[in-house]
Design a protein around this motif. Structure first.
Motif, mmCIF file in Angstrom:
data_model
loop_
_atom_site.group_PDB
_atom_site.id
_atom_site.type_symbol
_atom_site.label_atom_id
_atom_site.label_comp_id
_atom_site.label_asym_id
_atom_site.label_seq_id
_atom_site.Cartn_x
_atom_site.Cartn_y
_atom_site.Cartn_z
ATOM 1 N N LEU A 161 0.810 -1.091 -0.258
ATOM 2 C CA LEU A 161 0.214 -0.090 -0.039
ATOM 3 C C LEU A 161 1.026 1.290 -0.005
ATOM 4 O O LEU A 161 1.991 1.183 0.592
ATOM 5 N N SER A 167 -3.143 1.625 -3.928
ATOM 6 C CA SER A 167 -1.936 0.473 -3.950
ATOM 7 C C SER A 167 -0.683 1.221 -4.335
ATOM 8 O O SER A 167 -0.739 2.412 -4.520
ATOM 9 N N TYR A 252 -3.171 1.630 5.677
ATOM 10 C CA TYR A 252 -1.611 1.152 5.589
ATOM 11 C C TYR A 252 -1.201 0.512 6.852
ATOM 12 O O TYR A 252 -0.272 -0.193 7.179
#
Length: 560
Positions: A161, A167, A252
């Motif tokens: 991430l 992404s 994240y």
């Protein structure tokens, strides 16, 4: 063999460089300047190098040892300079190379070292290296960045991430591959597994050492290498969850970042960095470590011995709670896991909410501000102060329409980004834009509530926050045990009280802090006979062996 001395820009013999000159960074106080927001000279609404140079006397008068400049390199400014498109030139927003040289010369004349931000984990997608790399899979720089094929279904190669959301992989139609970006898609990651990339980046650093800089703050220093297996990260265990690297709303934090950063190969590259710096005795490095689960272990790896980084900072102090328990644990763990390392301490910087707003309970802002300054200057390590911290500035409230930080725009409104700590410095309360700029509009608005904290409202005012910071900095310099001494946390303190000693060459200071909103009495350990050391903000009352504090009180004493 002769060595290059950055400050004088001359080659000198090793015996002419004193140990103190080589070791100035250990225990130094570094003042961070965010160039866009310090002083605008040409009145375009954005701070610049000439503006910074005009204010260096103010910085020197604080009593600090060095300045750290956030990036001023050529950049499209998608991430405000942390996306570099030319490592060897100054962005026109900030001025010219000649302006930079004059800044360094002025700083050195005032006894200030100059550290610059070096952002080498990634570049801008506008950098010529990336422009060439993305042309084909066979060109000379094809593997200068991290490229990977898609999975058979076309999806990214793994689950890594981006800190800025989504992404960490972005599809590129030219190469029909994904490239890695730990931050914005316009910040592709360089491939440090390629020795040619390492050589090129070390060359960029040498360019600035030859221009006279005294060192580098290395942005995201543990992000340089990725695992070549491209293995997906596992989920973080609930008991290890931490939001210190990214805001709590950011997914994240839900991964344990075993493969996308903090790789063992990084240590060998840092040895190459140190070898370069050793050619310039007296130069230094400060590494930024962003790794919520393993930051102290990484700091220990990167700063142990004398062949890697000089110092690092983690988010233990930037992102943690303001409690005695948290700080005592952080100090213990730092000593346990990084006994040979050297930490750089900071409570605020350009990436986090200003610490007064982050920590101070309502009604206790002034006392916490002073206590935090005294605490920061008495713990073991070097220190970074962030511009405006010495004025007691709070986090600014920025309207959504005024936001410019892509991080805040992505996660608004739960996370408002970093604009609130990056607003312009306030110099004059009754001058347009606080004396920062005469422009009709500044790049971020000057908060009206900050004007009361302006430099001209606090300068030479005995009880002001600015005067307090100056006094604490003087006290630190007068006590070498605070600069380079050992630290020992004292156990068995009452709830809310942090206590430790700082010792060097037979001199010891006892430092105690009531980090709560309630008065506390503390019976000192047996055999401790302290004498008030006259530190600013040391307002605890000692009666026999009983120490009494008010809320956010402190007591600094000498021990014979």
């Amino acid at each position: 063999m002769s060595y290059f001395a950055p400050e004088s820009r001359q080659y000198v013999h090793p015996e002419d460089i004193s140990p103190a000159a080589r070791d100035w960074w250990r225990g130094a106080v570094i003042y961070q300047i965010y160039p866009r927001s310090f002083q605008d000279h040409n009145n375009d609404g954005v701070g610049d190098l000439v503006g910074i140079t005009s204010r260096l006397e103010y910085v020197a008068d604080l009593g600090v040892d060095a300045v750290w400049l956030s990036p001023v390199f050529t950049s499209p400014m998608k991430d405000f300079g942390y996306d570099v498109s030319n490592y060897r030139d100054i962005d026109p927003t900030f001025g010219t190379l000649e302006d930079f040289d004059r800044l360094v010369e002025k700083a050195h004349s005032l006894g200030l070292k100059v550290i610059i931000d070096q952002v080498i984990s990634h570049s801008s997608d506008r950098h010529p290296w990336f422009a060439e790399s993305r042309l084909s899979r066979t060109n000379e720089k094809a593997d200068w960045y991290v490229w990977a094929d898609p999975k058979p279904d076309g999806s990214p190669p793994n689950n890594w991430l981006s800190i800025f959301g989504g992404s960490a992989w972005h599809w590129d139609g030219r190469r029909m591959q994904y490239y890695l970006h730990n931050f914005l898609t316009s910040q592709p990651d360089l491939n440090f597994h390629n020795p040619a990339v390492q050589d090129a980046l070390l060359g960029e650093m040498r360019f600035w050492l030859e221009r006279g800089v005294d060192g580098f703050r290395l942005d995201t220093v543990n992000f340089y290498f990725h695992s070549q297996t491209l293995q997906s990260n596992p989920p973080v265990r609930p008991e290890d969850y931490s939001a210190s690297t990214a805001p709590a709303v950011n997914p994240y934090n839900l991964q344990e970042h075993l493969y996308d950063k903090s790789q063992p190969e990084n240590v060998e590259f840092l040895k190459r960095v140190r070898a370069l710096l050793d050619e310039y005795p007296g130069s230094t490095t400060v590494g930024e470590i962003g790794d919520a689960q393993h930051q102290l272990e990484v700091m220990a790896q990167y700063t142990s011995g004398n062949d890697k980084l000089h110092m690092c900072y983690t988010f233990d102090y930037l992102g943690g709670e303001y409690t005695a328990r948290h700080f005592a644990e952080a100090l213990r763990m730092t000593k346990e896991k990084a006994p040979e390392g050297w930490i750089c301490l900071a409570f605020s910087n350009h990436d986090v909410v200003r610490h007064v707003s982050r920590w101070a309970p309502h009604g206790h802002e002034g006392r916490l501000t002073n206590q935090a300054a005294l605490l920061l200057m008495t713990m073991r390590g070097s220190v970074c102060l962030y511009q405006g911290e010495e004025l007691g500035l709070t986090e600014a409230e920025i309207a959504y329409d005024d936001l410019v930080d892509p991080y805040g725009i992505e996660f608004w409104p739960e996370f408002k980004g970093r604009d609130g700590c990056r607003t312009p410095m306030v110099w004059h309360a009754h001058v347009r834009n606080g004396g920062f700029s005469a422009a009709d509009r500044t790049w971020l608005p000057v908060p009206a509530q900050h004007l009361a904290y302006a430099v001209d409202q606090q300068d030479n005012v005995a009880n002001s926050t600015l005067s307090f910071y100056r006094a604490v900095l003087r006290f630190r310099k007068e006590h070498p045990e605070l600069v380079k001494g050992d630290i020992e946390v004292i156990e068995g303190t009452p709830e809310g009280v942090l206590a430790f000693t700082r010792s060097l060459d037979g001199r010891t200071l006892f430092c105690a802090f009531n980090m709560s909103t309630e008065p506390v009495d503390y019976d000192l350990p047996e055999g401790l006979s302290p004498t008030d050391a006259g530190a600013p903000g040391s307002d605890g009352q000692l009666t026999g062996t009983r120490l009494s504090f008010g809320p956010f009180g402190a007591y600094i004493a000498s021990i014979s």
